[in-house]
Scaffold this motif. Structure first.
Motif, PDB file in Angstrom:
ATOM      1  N   ASP A  61       0.858  -1.191   0.000  1.00  0.00           N
ATOM      2  CA  ASP A  61       0.000   0.000   0.000  1.00  0.00           C
ATOM      3  C   ASP A  61       0.891   1.238   0.000  1.00  0.00           C
ATOM      4  OD1 ASP A  61      -1.889   1.926   0.248  1.00  0.00           O
ATOM      5  OD2 ASP A  61      -2.715   1.217   2.157  1.00  0.00           O
ATOM      6  N   ARG A  64      -1.500   4.562   1.492  1.00  0.00           N
ATOM      7  CA  ARG A  64      -1.780   4.634   2.923  1.00  0.00           C
ATOM      8  C   ARG A  64      -2.876   5.651   3.243  1.00  0.00           C
ATOM      9  NH1 ARG A  64       1.788   1.801   5.833  1.00  0.00           N
ATOM     10  NH2 ARG A  64       3.725   1.147   4.796  1.00  0.00           N
ATOM     11  N   SER A  66      -7.343   6.315   3.503  1.00  0.00           N
ATOM     12  CA  SER A  66      -8.547   5.597   3.931  1.00  0.00           C
ATOM     13  C   SER A  66      -9.124   4.765   2.793  1.00  0.00           C
ATOM     14  CB  SER A  66      -9.585   6.586   4.457  1.00  0.00           C
ATOM     15  OG  SER A  66      -9.949   7.527   3.432  1.00  0.00           O
ATOM     16  N   SER A  68      -7.416   3.393   0.217  1.00  0.00           N
ATOM     17  CA  SER A  68      -6.567   2.226  -0.028  1.00  0.00           C
ATOM     18  C   SER A  68      -6.763   1.174   1.053  1.00  0.00           C
ATOM     19  CB  SER A  68      -5.096   2.640  -0.108  1.00  0.00           C
ATOM     20  OG  SER A  68      -4.642   3.158   1.131  1.00  0.00           O
ATOM     21  N   ARG A  69      -6.937   1.629   2.316  1.00  0.00           N
ATOM     22  CA  ARG A  69      -7.170   0.675   3.399  1.00  0.00           C
ATOM     23  C   ARG A  69      -8.522  -0.022   3.234  1.00  0.00           C
ATOM     24  NH1 ARG A  69      -4.423   4.740   6.398  1.00  0.00           N
ATOM     25  NH2 ARG A  69      -6.397   5.768   6.914  1.00  0.00           N
ATOM     26  N   GLN A  70      -9.511   0.716   2.734  1.00  0.00           N
ATOM     27  CA  GLN A  70     -10.820   0.101   2.491  1.00  0.00           C
ATOM     28  C   GLN A  70     -10.712  -0.981   1.416  1.00  0.00           C
ATOM     29  OE1 GLN A  70     -13.881   2.834   1.242  1.00  0.00           O
ATOM     30  NE2 GLN A  70     -15.393   1.209   0.906  1.00  0.00           N
ATOM     31  N   VAL A  72      -8.040  -2.726   0.686  1.00  0.00           N
ATOM     32  CA  VAL A  72      -7.319  -3.855   1.275  1.00  0.00           C
ATOM     33  C   VAL A  72      -8.276  -4.706   2.111  1.00  0.00           C
ATOM     34  CG1 VAL A  72      -5.518  -4.525   2.910  1.00  0.00           C
ATOM     35  CG2 VAL A  72      -5.088  -2.696   1.258  1.00  0.00           C
ATOM     36  N   ARG A  73      -9.155  -4.056   2.873  1.00  0.00           N
ATOM     37  CA  ARG A  73     -10.123  -4.805   3.679  1.00  0.00           C
ATOM     38  C   ARG A  73     -11.087  -5.590   2.787  1.00  0.00           C
ATOM     39  NH1 ARG A  73     -10.042   0.009   6.808  1.00  0.00           N
ATOM     40  NH2 ARG A  73     -11.909   0.763   5.733  1.00  0.00           N
ATOM     41  N   SER A  86       2.176  -7.410   4.811  1.00  0.00           N
ATOM     42  CA  SER A  86       2.223  -6.081   4.199  1.00  0.00           C
ATOM     43  C   SER A  86       3.680  -5.728   3.945  1.00  0.00           C
ATOM     44  CB  SER A  86       1.585  -5.029   5.113  1.00  0.00           C
ATOM     45  OG  SER A  86       0.213  -5.298   5.295  1.00  0.00           O
TER      46      SER A  86
END
Length: 403
Positions: A61, A64, A66, A68-70, A72-73, A86
Motif C-alpha cells: 500500500d 496509505r 482511507s 486504499s485501506r478500504q 485492502v479490507r 504487508s
C-alpha cells in the motif's frame, strides 16, 4: 444340454481356481481390493475442501489512505484471499514471495490512489499472481478483480449521485448492461467434484489391469500351467476358462464399483443426477472391456512386476487422454483416435454426462455402442490369447512327462 452343463461346471471350476489364485497372492489382492479403496479415499480427502481458499497475499500500500485501506479490507474479506503480509515496497514484497513462504501473489496499490479517485482520474491497481500454479492464480486474480470492480462501482455511483442522479439511475448508468450468469452442474466450480468422478474410473481401470497382469506373471514365474486344459481345449473349453476368469474379476470389481461410485459419491456429495440403472449398464461394459483387455495382455507377462511397470508408465498417458485434464477437441486427432485403445477414453465422458448432467443412456448411445464394440473386440483377443496359451502349456506339459 450335457455340453451346456459341462460348460457351466467348468466355468465354475475356473472361477474358483482364479479366485483362489487371487486370494493367495497378497500383492495382487492388495492391488485389486485394497488399492482402489486407499487411492480413492486419499484423493477424495485431499480434495475435500473442493476450493482453494484464503490464498496468502502480500499487499504493498503505497498510498496509505482511507480509500486504499478500504480496498485492502475488501480484498481480505473475500473467501479466496487472505492478506497475510504487508510490505513497504515492491522489492520487499518480491523478497517475501521469493522466500517461498506460501505466498500466492502481490497486490500493489499505487501512490496518489485516493487523490486520483477524487479527481476522477483512473487509478491502476497492480496484481502479480503466481502463474505457475493455476488454481492459486485463478483465486487471487478473481478476488482482486471482484474487489476492485466492487470498489470502483461504489466510487462511480457516489459520483453520479453527487451530480443529482438517484441511486437507481446511478446504478443503471454505471452498469447499463447486466450479465445474468448461470453455472450448470458444478455451480461452485469445485475442483474435487470436477476431477474425482473421472479419476475414480482411471483408478478402477489401472488397478484392474495391474492385478490381472500380476496373476498372469505369477503363473509364469512359478511355472504353473494354469491354462493347461487339454481335454477342455478340444471341446471348446477356452470359453469356460475365459468366463470363469472374467467372472472372478467382475465379482471383485462390482464391489469396488459399489464403493467408489455409490458410497464415495454420497460421502463426499459428488454430482449424482443420473439413473443408477444407466450407470450400471455403462459400468458393466466398461469392466468387461477392461477385464478382457487385461486377460489379453496378461499372457505376455513373464514376470509379475512387468504389469506394474507397464501400467505405471501408461497411467499419466491414460489420464491425459481421458479428457479429464484437457478437452478432446484440443488433442491432436491421431492421438485422440489412438487413445480409444483404452476403455477409459470412451467411458469417462459418457459416465460424466450421466452422473453430472443427468442425461439418460440414450443420450450416450454413441459411446455405449463404442464400448460394446470394444468389449467384443477384447473378448475375441482374450479368447485367441488363451487358446494359444493353452496350446503352449499343453506342449510344455507333454515335454515334462517322464518317458
Amino acid at each position: 444340454m450335457k455340453k451346456i452343463r459341462t460348460g457351466i461346471r467348468m466355468t465354475g471350476q475356473f472361477y474358483q481356481d482364479e479366485m483362489q489364485a487371487i486370494l493367495k497372492d497378497q500383492g495382487a489382492l492388495l492391488i485389486l481390493s485394497g488399492a482402489i479403496i486407499i487411492y480413492s479415499l486419499i484423493y477424495a480427502y485431499a480434495y475435500k475442501m473442493e476450493l482453494v481458499r484464503e490464498v496468502d497475499t502480500v499487499v504493498v500500500d503505497l498510498d496509505r489512505s482511507s480509500s486504499s485501506r478500504q480496498l485492502v479490507r475488501m480484498i481480505d474479506g473475500t473467501e479466496e484471499v487472505k492478506v497475510s503480509r504487508s510490505a513497504t515496497s515492491m522489492k520487499e514484497a518480491r523478497e517475501i514471495f521469493d522466500e517461498g513462504e506460501h505466498v500466492g501473489g502481490i497486490v500493489v496499490i499505487p501512490a496518489n490512489f485516493e487523490n486520483d479517485l477524487l479527481e476522477g482520474v483512473q487509478a491502476d491497481v497492480a496484481v502479480y499472481a503466481d502463474g505457475s500454479y493455476f488454481l492459486i492464480y485463478r483465486q487471487l486474480l478473481g478476488a482482486a478483480v471482484k474487489s476492485v470492480g466492487t470498489f470502483s462501482a461504489g466510487v462511480e455511483i457516489k459520483r453520479l449521485m453527487a451530480e443529482g442522479k438517484t441511486y437507481e439511475q446511478a446504478m443503471a448508468a454505471r452498469d447499463p448492461l447486466s450479465a445474468d450468469l448461470h453455472f450448470w452442474f458444478n455451480p461452485s466450480s469445485c475442483y474435487g467434484s470436477f476431477v474425482m468422478p473421472g479419476l475414480i474410473l482411471i483408478i478402477l481401470q489401472q488397478t484392474l489391469l495391474i492385478g490381472i497382469g500380476m496373476i498372469g506373471g505369477s503363473n509364469k514365474e512359478k511355472n504353473r500351467h494354469s491354462f493347461q486344459v487339454p481335454v477342455a481345449l478340444k471341446r471348446g473349453g477356452i470359453f469356460p476358462l475365459l468366463f470363469g476368469k472374467s467372472l472372478s474379476y467382475l465379482t471383485i470389481y462390482s464391489v469396488n464399483s459399489l464403493f467408489t461410485m455409490v458410497l464415495l459419491h454420497n460421502w463426499f456429495d459428488y454430482p449424482n443426477r443420473g439413473s443408477y440403472l444407466d450407470v450400471m449398464a455403462l459400468t458393466l461394459l466398461f469392466l468387461l472391456s477392461v477385464i478382457f483387455m487385461g486377460i489379453t495382455f496378461s499372457v505376455l507377462f513373464k514376470k509379475r512386476e512387468s504389469s506394474i511397470l507397464l501400467m505405471v508408465f501408461l497411467s499419466p498417458i491414460v489420464l491425459f487422454l481421458s479428457r479429464i485434464s484437457w478437452p478432446a477437441d484440443s488433442i491432436p486427432p491421431l492421438l485422440h483416435k489412438l487413445a480409444h485403445v483404452f476403455p477409459s477414453t470412451i467411458m469417462v465422458p459418457a459416465y460424466l454426462r450421466i452422473r453430472d448432467l443427468g442425461v439418460g443412456l440414450v443420450h450416450v448411445r454413441y459411446e455405449y455402442l463404442l464400448l460394446l464394440g470394444q468389449t467384443g473386440f477384447y473378448f475375441l483377443t482374450a479368447s485367441v490369447a488363451l487358446y494359444f496359451e493353452t496350446r503352449h502349456n499343453r506342449k510344455l506339459s507333454q515335454q515334462e512327462e517322464p518317458i
